[in-house]
Structure formats: structure tokens, C-alpha cells
Write an enzyme that holds these catalytic residues in place. Structure first.
Site, PDB file in Angstrom:
ATOM      1  N   LYS A 140       7.957   5.572  -1.208  1.00 34.68           N
ATOM      2  CA  LYS A 140       8.599   4.551  -2.062  1.00 34.68           C
ATOM      3  C   LYS A 140       9.675   5.201  -2.927  1.00 34.68           C
ATOM      4  O   LYS A 140      10.797   4.696  -3.031  1.00 34.68           O
ATOM      5  CB  LYS A 140       7.554   3.872  -2.957  1.00 34.68           C
ATOM      6  N   GLN A 170      -0.101   2.552  -8.345  1.00 33.56           N
ATOM      7  CA  GLN A 170      -0.556   2.600  -6.953  1.00 33.56           C
ATOM      8  C   GLN A 170      -2.056   2.298  -6.852  1.00 33.56           C
ATOM      9  O   GLN A 170      -2.859   2.883  -7.569  1.00 33.56           O
ATOM     10  CB  GLN A 170      -0.247   3.990  -6.361  1.00 33.56           C
ATOM     11  N   ASP A 213       5.369  -5.481  -8.207  1.00 26.59           N
ATOM     12  CA  ASP A 213       4.396  -5.705  -7.129  1.00 26.59           C
ATOM     13  C   ASP A 213       4.065  -7.194  -7.004  1.00 26.59           C
ATOM     14  O   ASP A 213       3.555  -7.636  -5.976  1.00 26.59           O
ATOM     15  CB  ASP A 213       3.089  -4.961  -7.468  1.00 26.59           C
TER      16      ASP A 213
END
Ligand code: NAP
Length: 295
Positions: free
Chosen positions: A52, A96, A119
Site C-alpha cells: 500500500k 491494518q 477504509d
């Protein structure tokens, strides 16, 4: 049969975002910034996070990774998030998952400023998406990426039957809500299946668009798919393979070889939904930058 190439679409999207970032910089002198918090040493998470961060850099966006040890407390993570919430250079915050078992994931999700929750997991963003307030929310990245794939391949969805297998908070539920919306590439009649659903094959065979997020290699076989259906495979399962250098490879939830003989279009694994999820994370960060700079 059309192969829905997520790698190609995500590369196109990255180029578009890169051009947008350069243009924005010429006006504001600023860059969008994503900060990723990684807690612990999970090898898969380390690879995802590195990937990412690398892709953000490729498009000219700032990205920072904060690595914290396994024993980090919830309070310490919340303190980090509070600092990032207040930082004007940070437009996206991603913690994460999975987190170590002693960390309550919901407390972490709730601590992130919804404007920076790229997200799209915060209940405020989920709620706005369900209510159709797309201008002021971040849509959960995997579902958003699938919508983008359907759109860019010109797949007719309006009024068609979309069957989703899986009801997780990160894929199935946002996907079902999105496909229900009066939107381009959505506006479907939606059925959601899960582990308690009876006669799954009968339900999946009704699908014009079949979206699968189960986490079981090859779960969907050719006999479970209506001829001509569009099949989107979200699964990303690591299986042992002695013929590869690493000793493993990744496969989807769909038996690709069998299902591609009946589907009209299908995503491969790898190279289908996966690259789109990261692309939409970057798009959400750019959207957040735009909102915070009144662009
Ligand atoms: P998850 O949280 O484990 O959810 C799996 C879902 O599948 C659950 O809703 C479960 O039902 C349902 N299910 C399990 N067995 C079933 C069965 N026999 N029949 C019908 N439904 C069944 O998984 P997830 O996070 O959604 O991820 C699913 C897959 O997508 C995984 O392979 C994951 O690695 C992959 N993934 C990929 C991306 C990407 O960007 N490519 C992103 C996220 C996830 P219950 O709710 O009843 O338990």
C-alpha cells in the site's frame, strides 16, 4: 468470455489519480497523505502494508507507516490516532487488520475521524453509504473497487439480480448495500447468502451478477453459476504449491477454470479485485484531501 482485468483498471486509475495529485499540488502546494499503523509482526500484514505504501509513493502521494510492537496497548494506539486526527498533513488513516487479540478493533475504528477513515469502516461512513450520502462519506474500499470494475467494463446492472455470498462487515455487507443503491453500476435486486443459507447453489444460479467473498478456495463451481452470469471473485486464499519458489500461491473462492466456461465475464485471482482495493484506498485519500482543502 471477458476477463475483468483489475490490474489494468487499477493501473489506469493510478494514472488518473497521479494526474489529479499533480494538478492539485499546482494549486495548493500540498500533497495528500496516508498514514498506516501496523501493530505486530504478521507477515501477510507486513506485505499488504508495504504494498500500500509503495503504491501511494508511485502516484506521488505522501505515505507513512507507523510500526508498533505486538504488546502495544489500546490506549497507545488511540493516542497515535488522536495525533493523526489533529494533523492537517494526514488525510487518510488506516489501521491494518487483523489487530492482536488484546486490541478491540471496534474501539480503534471508532477513534478514527470519519473524514480520515479511508477504509470506510467507521459506522458514520457505513451509515452514510447505506443512506446514499455518497458525497460526504468514504465507501468501503473492496466494495467500491468492485463497483468501479463493473462500471469500467460497462456491465449492465440496473434491475438485474445480484447474489452476494458472504456477509462480513468488510466485504459482504457493504457490497450488498452498495449494489442496492440507485447508482450507476448498481441498482440491483440483491440476495445475500451466508453459512446458514439453505440450498446455496439454487440461490447462486439465480444470479446475473455473482459476487463471492467466502474465504474458501474454489467454493463456487461451474454448476452453481447461471450461463452468462458475471462473476466477481473477492477470495484471496493462500494454498500450498510445491511447484512455486515460495511453496504457496493465492487462489480465489471461485473455481476459475470451470466457472470461466459458463460465465460471460469473470475476475481472476490474483489480478482481479485485489489491486482495486488498494486503488480505491488511494482514491478515498485523494477525496479526503479535496474535502479538507475545499477542492
Ligand atoms: P469472513 O469475514 O471470513 O466472512 C466470510 C463469509 O462467508 C461469512 O459471512 C460466512 O458466513 C460466509 N461463509 C462461510 N462459509 C460459508 C458457506 N459454506 N456457505 C455460505 N457462506 C459461507 O471473510 P471476508 O473478510 O469477507 O473475506 C472473504 C474472502 O475475501 C477471503 O478470502 C479474504 O482473503 C478475501 N478478501 C479479499 C479482499 C481483496 O481486496 N481482494 C479484501 C477483503 C477480503 P457467516 O457470516 O454465516 O459466518
Amino acid at each position: 468470455m471477458v476477463l475483468i482485468d483489475g490490474k489494468k483498471v487499477s493501473a489506469d486509475l493510478q494514472e488518473e489519480l497521479s494526474a489529479t495529485i499533480r494538478h492539485d499540488r499546482s494549486i495548493t502546494g500540498k500533497l495528500p497523505g496516508l498514514t498506516i499503523i501496523l501493530v505486530g509482526q504478521d507477515p501477510s500484514s507486513q506485505v499488504y502494508v508495504r504494498n500500500k505504501a509503495k503504491r501511494c509513493k508511485e502516484i506521488g502521494m505522501n505515505s507513512t507507516v507507523i510500526e508498533l510492537p505486538d504488546e502495544t496497548t489500546l490506549e497507545e494506539i488511540l493516542e497515535r490516532i488522536a495525533l493523526l486526527n489533529a494533523d492537517p498533513e494526514t488525510h487518510g488513516i488506516l489501521v491494518q487488520q487483523p489487530l492482536p487479540p488484546h486490541i478491540d478493533e471496534m474501539s480503534v475504528t471508532l477513534a478514527i475521524d470519519p473524514e480520515k477513515d479511508v477504509d470506510g469502516f467507521h459506522p458514520e461512513n457505513i451509515g452514510k453509504m447505506v443512506l446514499g450520502h455518497f458525497e460526504s462519506c468514504h465507501i468501503s474500499c473492496t466494495a467500491y473497487g468492485i463497483l468501479e470494475l463493473l462500471g469500467r467494463y460497462g456491465i449492465e446492472t440496473s434491475g438485474r439480480h445480484c447474489v452476494i455470498v458472504g456477509r462480513s462487515n468488510i466485504v459482504g455487507k457493504p457490497m450488498a448495500n452498495l449494489m442496492l443503491q440507485k447508482l450507476d453500476s448498481a441498482n440491483c435486486t440483491v440476495t445475500v447468502c451466508h453459512s446458514a443459507s439453505k440450498e446455496i447453489a439454487t440461490l447462486t444460479r439465480l444470479a446475473d451478477i455473482l459476487i463471492v467473498a467466502v474465504g474458501k478456495p474454489g467454493f463456487i463451481t461451474a454448476g452453481m453459476v447461471k450461463p452468462g452470469a458475471v462473476v466477481i471473485d473477492v477470495g484471496n486464499n493462500r494454498i500450498g504449491d510445491a511447484s512455486t519458489k515460495s511453496g504457496f500461491r493465492y487462489v480465489g473462492d471461485v473455481d476459475f477454470d470451470g466457472v470461466s466456461t459458463v460465465a460471460s465475464a469473470i475476475t481472476p485471482v490474483p489480478g482481479g479485485v485485489g489491486p482495486m482495493t488498494i486503488a480505491m484506498l488511494m482514491k478515498n485519500t485523494v477525496n479526503s484531501f479535496h474535502r479538507s482543502n475545499g477542492l
